[in-house]
Design an enzyme around this catalytic site. Structure first.
Site, short mmCIF file in Angstrom:
data_model
loop_
_atom_site.label_atom_id
_atom_site.label_comp_id
_atom_site.label_asym_id
_atom_site.label_seq_id
_atom_site.Cartn_x
_atom_site.Cartn_y
_atom_site.Cartn_z
N TYR A 1 0.81 -1.22 0.00
CA TYR A 1 0.00 0.00 0.00
C TYR A 1 0.85 1.27 0.00
O TYR A 1 0.37 2.34 -0.36
CB TYR A 1 -0.93 0.02 1.21
N LYS B 1 3.41 -15.23 2.70
CA LYS B 1 3.45 -16.00 1.45
C LYS B 1 4.91 -16.31 1.14
O LYS B 1 5.45 -15.98 0.08
CB LYS B 1 2.79 -15.21 0.32
N ASP C 1 -3.05 -18.25 1.89
CA ASP C 1 -4.16 -18.98 1.30
C ASP C 1 -4.65 -20.09 2.23
O ASP C 1 -5.86 -20.35 2.34
CB ASP C 1 -3.78 -19.54 -0.08
N ASP D 1 -5.68 -6.78 5.65
CA ASP D 1 -6.90 -6.15 5.15
C ASP D 1 -7.90 -7.21 4.68
O ASP D 1 -9.09 -7.16 4.98
CB ASP D 1 -6.53 -5.22 3.99
N ASP E 1 -11.43 -9.01 6.96
CA ASP E 1 -12.79 -8.97 6.41
C ASP E 1 -13.40 -10.36 6.39
O ASP E 1 -14.61 -10.53 6.63
CB ASP E 1 -12.79 -8.37 5.00
#
Length: 358
Positions: free
Chosen positions: A142, A191, A223, A247, A251
Site C-alpha cells: 500500500y 506468502k 491462502d 486487510d 474482512d
C-alpha cells in the site's frame, strides 16, 4: 476527567455511525462524570468537496493535538474517477502515516447471541471465535513505489511490496505482547513460498519470538489461513500479518462473526494515541436510510476509552451494554437473519439506555 476527541465522520454512513458513538459517549459522560470535548473535522470525500484534498492540513493538526481520534468511513462512487492522490482513501492512508500509526488491531469475536447469524455451521460456531488480528499498517504494497511504465506487452502498472526489518520487528512485538495476555499463540501469516518480503517477515518473526518463550508461534501461508478460518476459526488466537493480507483476512474473519457491522478496530503508534473506527466501509447504498449497524463504531469507542484514555470501567460498560441489548433480541438488518429489525437510531438509543440503567 476532561478529554479531547477528534471526530472524523467522513462519507456515506460515516456521519450516522459517528452520531451513534457520540450518543453512547454522552451516556458515559453522564454515568461516570467525564467531559468529552468532541469536535468534527473533514476527511475523505467530504473534505475533497469542501477543500479539494482528502486530508486537509487543519484536520491532521487537530488529530495530532487530540487525545484520540474516532473515524466513521471514507469513500464512495462519487469520487471514483479522481486521480489516485486525490481519492478519499488517500486521506485515510495519509492520516495513518501522519500520526505514525503502524499497528492495526482488529478483534473478531462471535457473540453468543449471534450464533445463528454466522455462516459457520452451528457446531463450529458453538466452539467460539475470539481472534485478534494484528495488521502492519504503514508498510507493504500500500505504501511502496507504484506507477505506470512501458513493458514488453505495452503499458503496464506496478505496485511494490517493501518491508524493513524494523517495521516487521515492531509489529511482531505488539502481536507477541498481546498474545502473552490471551491464549499465548501467534499465527504469523505470509506468502514465504513465493515472496521475498515474506521470507524476511518469517525470519524476523522467528527472531522476535525468542524473546517470548511462553508464546507459541506458527507460520501459515495466507491462502491456507483463509481456508482454516472457514474450517475452524477457534484454532486462532492472535494472527500477525502484513498490510494487504491483514486487510483481506480481517474482512473474512468479520464475515464469520455474523456481520462486518459488528467489528471495531484501532490503529496505534508508539505513544498509544489511537485512531478508532469500524472495519466496514462507507456503504453509500444505505447512507441516510437508518439501516447501518452502529455497533462496530460503538465498540470502537470502547476500544478508544480503554486504550488511549485508560477508562477501563467505562469501556467495559459499553461492551456490557451491547451484550445486554443483543440478549434482549434487538437486531439491525444485517444481523436479523430475516427477523424483525430496528434501525441505527433505535439500536443506539437502546445501548445508551442500557449504560444509564446499569
Amino acid at each position: 476527567m476532561d478529554f479531547n476527541i477528534t471526530l472524523l465522520p467522513g462519507d456515506g454512513v460515516g456521519p450516522e455511525i459517528i452520531d451513534s458513538a457520540v450518543a453512547v459517549l454522552a451516556a458515559i459522560e453522564q454515568k461516570f462524570g467525564h467531559n468529552f470535548h468532541m469536535h468534527r473535522m473533514n476527511i475523505g470525500g467530504s473534505a475533497i468537496d469542501s477543500t479539494g484534498v482528502p486530508l486537509p492540513k487543519d484536520t491532521l493538526e487537530d488529530c495530532k493535538a487530540a487525545d484520540a481520534v474516532l473515524l466513521g468511513a471514507v469513500g464512495g462512487p462519487k469520487w471514483d474517477g479522481l486521480a489516485a492522490h486525490l481519492k478519499p482513501e488517500k486521506g485515510l492512508l495519509s492520516l495513518r502515516s501522519g500520526l505514525g500509526l503502524f499497528a492495526n488491531l482488529r478483534p473478531a469475536v462471535l457473540h453468543s447471541e449471534l450464533l445463528s447469524a454466522s455462516p459457520l455451521n452451528q457446531s463450529l460456531a458453538k466452539k467460539g471465535v475470539d481472534i485478534m488480528i494484528v495488521r502492519e499498517l504503514t508498510g507493504g504494497i500500500y505504501f511502496g513505489e507504484r506507477g505506470y511504465r512501458d513493458g514488453a506487452l505495452g503499458q503496464e502498472a506496478y505496485d511494490t511490496e517493501v518491508y524493513s526489518i524494523n517495521e516487521i520487528e515492531r509489529i511482531a512485538k505488539i502481536a507477541f505482547e498481546i498474545a502473552s495476555t490471551r491464549g499465548k499463540h501467534v499465527t504469523s501469516v505470509d506468502k514465504a513460498n513465493v515472496l521475498e518480503t515474506s521470507r524476511l517477515w518469517r525470519a524476523t518473526v522467528n527472531r522476535v519470538a525468542k524473546s517470548y518463550p511462553s508464546v507459541k508461534v506458527e507460520h501459515m501461508l495466507v491462502d491456507n489461513c483463509a481456508m482454516q478460518l472457514v474450517k475452524d476459526p477457534s484454532q486462532f488466537d492472535v494472527i500477525l500479518t502484513t498490510n494487504m493480507f491483514g486487510d483481506i483476512i480481517s474482512d473474512e474473519a468479520a464475515a464469520i462473526t455474523g456481520s462486518i457491522g459488528m467489528l471495531p478496530s484501532s490503529s496505534l503508534g508508539a505513544n498509544n494515541k489511537g485512531l478508532y473506527e469500524p472495519i466496514h466501509g462507507s456503504a453509500p447504498d444505505i447512507a441516510g436510510r437508518d439501516e447501518v449497524n452502529p455497533i462496530a463504531t460503538i465498540l470502537a469507542s470502547a476500544m478508544m476509552l480503554s486504550t488511549s484514555l485508560k477508562l477501563f470501567d467505562e469501556a467495559m460498560a459499553i461492551e456490557n451494554a451491547v451484550h445486554r441489548v443483543l440478549a434482549k433480541g434487538f437486531r439491525t438488518k444485517d444481523i436479523a437473519c430475516g427477523k424483525k429489525s430496528v434501525g441505527c437510531a433505535r439500536m443506539t438509543e437502546e445501548i445508551a439506555l442500557a449504560i444509564l440503567n446499569m
